[in-house]
Scaffold this motif. Structure first.
Motif, PDB file in Angstrom:
ATOM      1  N   ASP A  49      53.687  71.137  16.241  1.00 29.73           N
ATOM      2  CA  ASP A  49      52.803  70.319  17.061  1.00 29.73           C
ATOM      3  C   ASP A  49      52.596  70.884  18.457  1.00 29.73           C
ATOM      4  OD1 ASP A  49      54.439  68.128  15.211  1.00 29.73           O
ATOM      5  OD2 ASP A  49      52.287  67.766  15.374  1.00 29.73           O
ATOM      6  N   THR A 109      60.456  58.189  18.304  1.00 24.83           N
ATOM      7  CA  THR A 109      59.936  59.459  17.787  1.00 24.83           C
ATOM      8  C   THR A 109      61.018  60.523  17.911  1.00 24.83           C
ATOM      9  OG1 THR A 109      57.659  58.929  18.395  1.00 24.83           O
ATOM     10  CG2 THR A 109      58.189  61.261  18.139  1.00 24.83           C
ATOM     11  N   GLU A 143      65.530  62.137  20.482  1.00 25.26           N
ATOM     12  CA  GLU A 143      64.863  60.884  20.142  1.00 25.26           C
ATOM     13  C   GLU A 143      64.280  60.274  21.412  1.00 25.26           C
ATOM     14  OE1 GLU A 143      65.793  56.397  18.491  1.00 25.26           O
ATOM     15  OE2 GLU A 143      67.236  57.997  18.063  1.00 25.26           O
ATOM     16  N   GLU A 167      58.262  70.021  16.681  1.00 26.20           N
ATOM     17  CA  GLU A 167      57.753  69.216  15.575  1.00 26.20           C
ATOM     18  C   GLU A 167      57.972  67.753  15.916  1.00 26.20           C
ATOM     19  OE1 GLU A 167      58.673  70.448  11.658  1.00 26.20           O
ATOM     20  OE2 GLU A 167      58.518  72.575  12.172  1.00 26.20           O
ATOM     21  N   GLU A 185      58.122  63.830  14.700  1.00 24.20           N
ATOM     22  CA  GLU A 185      58.307  62.913  13.571  1.00 24.20           C
ATOM     23  C   GLU A 185      58.311  61.487  14.103  1.00 24.20           C
ATOM     24  OE1 GLU A 185      61.731  61.655  10.370  1.00 24.20           O
ATOM     25  OE2 GLU A 185      61.729  63.725  11.084  1.00 24.20           O
ATOM     26  N   ARG A 186      57.193  60.806  13.886  1.00 26.00           N
ATOM     27  CA  ARG A 186      57.085  59.431  14.362  1.00 26.00           C
ATOM     28  C   ARG A 186      57.890  58.500  13.452  1.00 26.00           C
ATOM     29  NH1 ARG A 186      52.735  62.046  15.977  1.00 26.00           N
ATOM     30  NH2 ARG A 186      51.670  61.451  17.886  1.00 26.00           N
TER      31      ARG A 186
END
Length: 180
Positions: free
Chosen positions: A3, A102, A113, A166, A168-169
């Motif tokens: 991302d 996230t 986090e 990267e 990650e929701r």
């Protein structure tokens, strides 16, 4: 899928406003950045310690988007990585648009986090006059809009400039970021 990228990593062993850029930082699970003044299970930010030193440290790592540095330079400010107190400078990730919880994978092994928004204090005015207005404003309803990055807790690992990010929701429903 990547991302974005880490553009710089920084730390400071003392409670200074800015942090020194480093070739690598080590994130210690549940504690923060090794060698940084904000390392610990309980809160280390001096204003928070004065309120209640037993609070959990939800501000172990500060991440800020390099795009904010670009905007500030375009507005006439001189800002480089680490100078706003961030540990990790990113590019290509809308940090402020992420929901609470996230997970950000930084490089091969590090994970942070996201816990909330950084709420900059008056020290930012001491760094450069007029800067506070650039990073904290008001929306059409008069609510504060904080643009000085996000805070997070460490899951662990090393981080270097150039590392991929990267995102990650968490599963819905998502909670919007608020100051921590």
């Amino acid at each position: 899928m990547t991302d974005g990228r880490v553009t710089a990593v920084s730390r400071s062993a003392t409670h200074t406003f800015g942090k020194t850029t480093e070739p690598v930082i080590r994130l210690l699970a549940g504690l923060g950045v090794e060698g940084d003044a904000h390392l610990g299970v309980t809160v280390k930010h001096r204003s928070r310690v004065a309120q209640d030193p037993t609070q959990p440290n939800l501000r172990q790592v500060h991440l800020i988007q390099a795009e904010l540095h670009d905007e500030l330079r375009a507005a006439g400010f001189s800002v480089a990585a680490g100078e706003l107190g961030e540990n990790v400078t990113t590019r290509g990730v809308d940090l402020l648009g992420l929901p609470v919880g996230t997970l950000l994978g930084l490089g091969r092994e590090a994970v942070v986090e996201v816990t909330g928004l950084r709420s900059p204090c008056g020290q930012i005015e001491g760094f450069q006059r007029g800067l506070l207005k650039q990073v904290v404003g008001r929306d059409e309803n008069g609510e504060p809009v904080r643009r000085a990055g996000v805070m997070g807790v460490v899951v662990g690992g090393e981080v270097r400039p150039g590392d991929p990010i990267e995102v990650e929701r968490p599963p819905p429903p998502h909670r919007r970021l608020d100051r921590v």
